[in-house]
Design an enzyme around this catalytic site. Structure first.
Site, mmCIF file in Angstrom:
data_model
loop_
_atom_site.group_PDB
_atom_site.id
_atom_site.type_symbol
_atom_site.label_atom_id
_atom_site.label_comp_id
_atom_site.label_asym_id
_atom_site.label_seq_id
_atom_site.Cartn_x
_atom_site.Cartn_y
_atom_site.Cartn_z
ATOM 1 N N GLY A 1 0.900 -1.291 -0.091
ATOM 2 C CA GLY A 1 0.081 0.123 0.025
ATOM 3 C C GLY A 1 0.988 1.191 -0.012
ATOM 4 N N ARG B 1 -4.734 0.474 -7.131
ATOM 5 C CA ARG B 1 -3.415 0.965 -6.642
ATOM 6 C C ARG B 1 -3.023 1.986 -7.381
ATOM 7 N NH1 ARG B 1 -2.042 -2.054 -2.197
ATOM 8 N NH2 ARG B 1 -2.299 -4.179 -2.361
ATOM 9 N N GLU C 1 3.644 4.098 6.063
ATOM 10 C CA GLU C 1 2.495 3.214 5.957
ATOM 11 C C GLU C 1 1.582 3.933 5.290
ATOM 12 O OE1 GLU C 1 0.939 0.719 5.693
ATOM 13 O OE2 GLU C 1 0.388 -0.273 7.603
#
Ligand code: IMP
Ligand code: MG
Length: 184
Positions: free
Chosen positions: A53, A173, A107
């Protein structure tokens, strides 16, 4: 603005753009400067990218960092579709270079906080000089674990989001913006 519709598990969602590509670029640049201000200019920092991610966010963020920067990655998996499975799967072991160094976890999003909580615990066991967390997105209303990110791009609500690295079952994505999935 609704960009398009997605049908997932027989339900229809409208994808509403939350942050445009330009807004993301601008915020990430500012965030890099906020991070630069918290570290000594000459002290190395190992950026630990949480795959998959955070890959797009990290690629943009790292270009704005000014200290000597190393790059490592670790793959965590917890989501199935739009809900967390409740268990976090870490693929492989932590890179050896974390020991004795400043570690900056990068993150994509903090939701329940389960993933990052587990990761920070594991990193502390290998004795880094420091551990900090940079997340593009944070869902404070969804936290179930005690997690405080040091650097946060944007705080958002609880809706599932996709794009700029964030996926729905491995897809979307590639979207250059972050969009929110709203049941139609
Ligand atoms: P947590 O362990 O509940 O904090 O979940 C964190 C991980 O779940 C993130 O690193 C993402 O990979 C994934 N995740 C959580 N919320 C979303 C979302 O809205 N869109 C896409 N992925 C998400
Ligand atoms: Mg993730």
């Amino acid at each position: 603005m609704t960009n398009h519709q997605i049908i997932f598990e027989h339900k229809t969602y409208n994808v509403k753009q939350l942050f445009t590509a330009a807004q993301l670029q601008e915020r990430v640049k500012t965030l890099a400067n906020e991070i630069n201000a918290q570290y000594k200019k000459d002290e190395p920092v190992i950026v630990l990218i949480v795959l998959h991610g955070a890959i797009l966010f990290a690629a943009d963020l790292i270009r704005g960092l000014t200290m000597p920067t190393g790059i490592e990655s670790i793959r965590l998996q917890s989501y199935h579709g739009t809900s967390s499975t409740g268990t976090v799967n870490m693929h492989g072991s932590l890179p050896e270079s974390l020991t004795g160094n400043h570690v900056l976890i990068v993150e994509d999003i903090i939701d329940s906080g389960r993933s990052i909580h587990m990761l920070v615990d594991k990193i502390k066991q290998v004795n880094p000089k420091s551990v900090r967390i940079a997340t593009l997105l944070d869902k404070p209303d969804a936290h179930e674990f005690d997690v405080n990110a040091d650097f946060i791009g944007f705080k958002i609500g609880k809706n599932f989001v996709i794009g700029y690295g964030l996926d729905l079952d491995g897809r979307y994505r590639n979207l250059p913006y972050v969009g929110e999935m709203i049941p139609a």
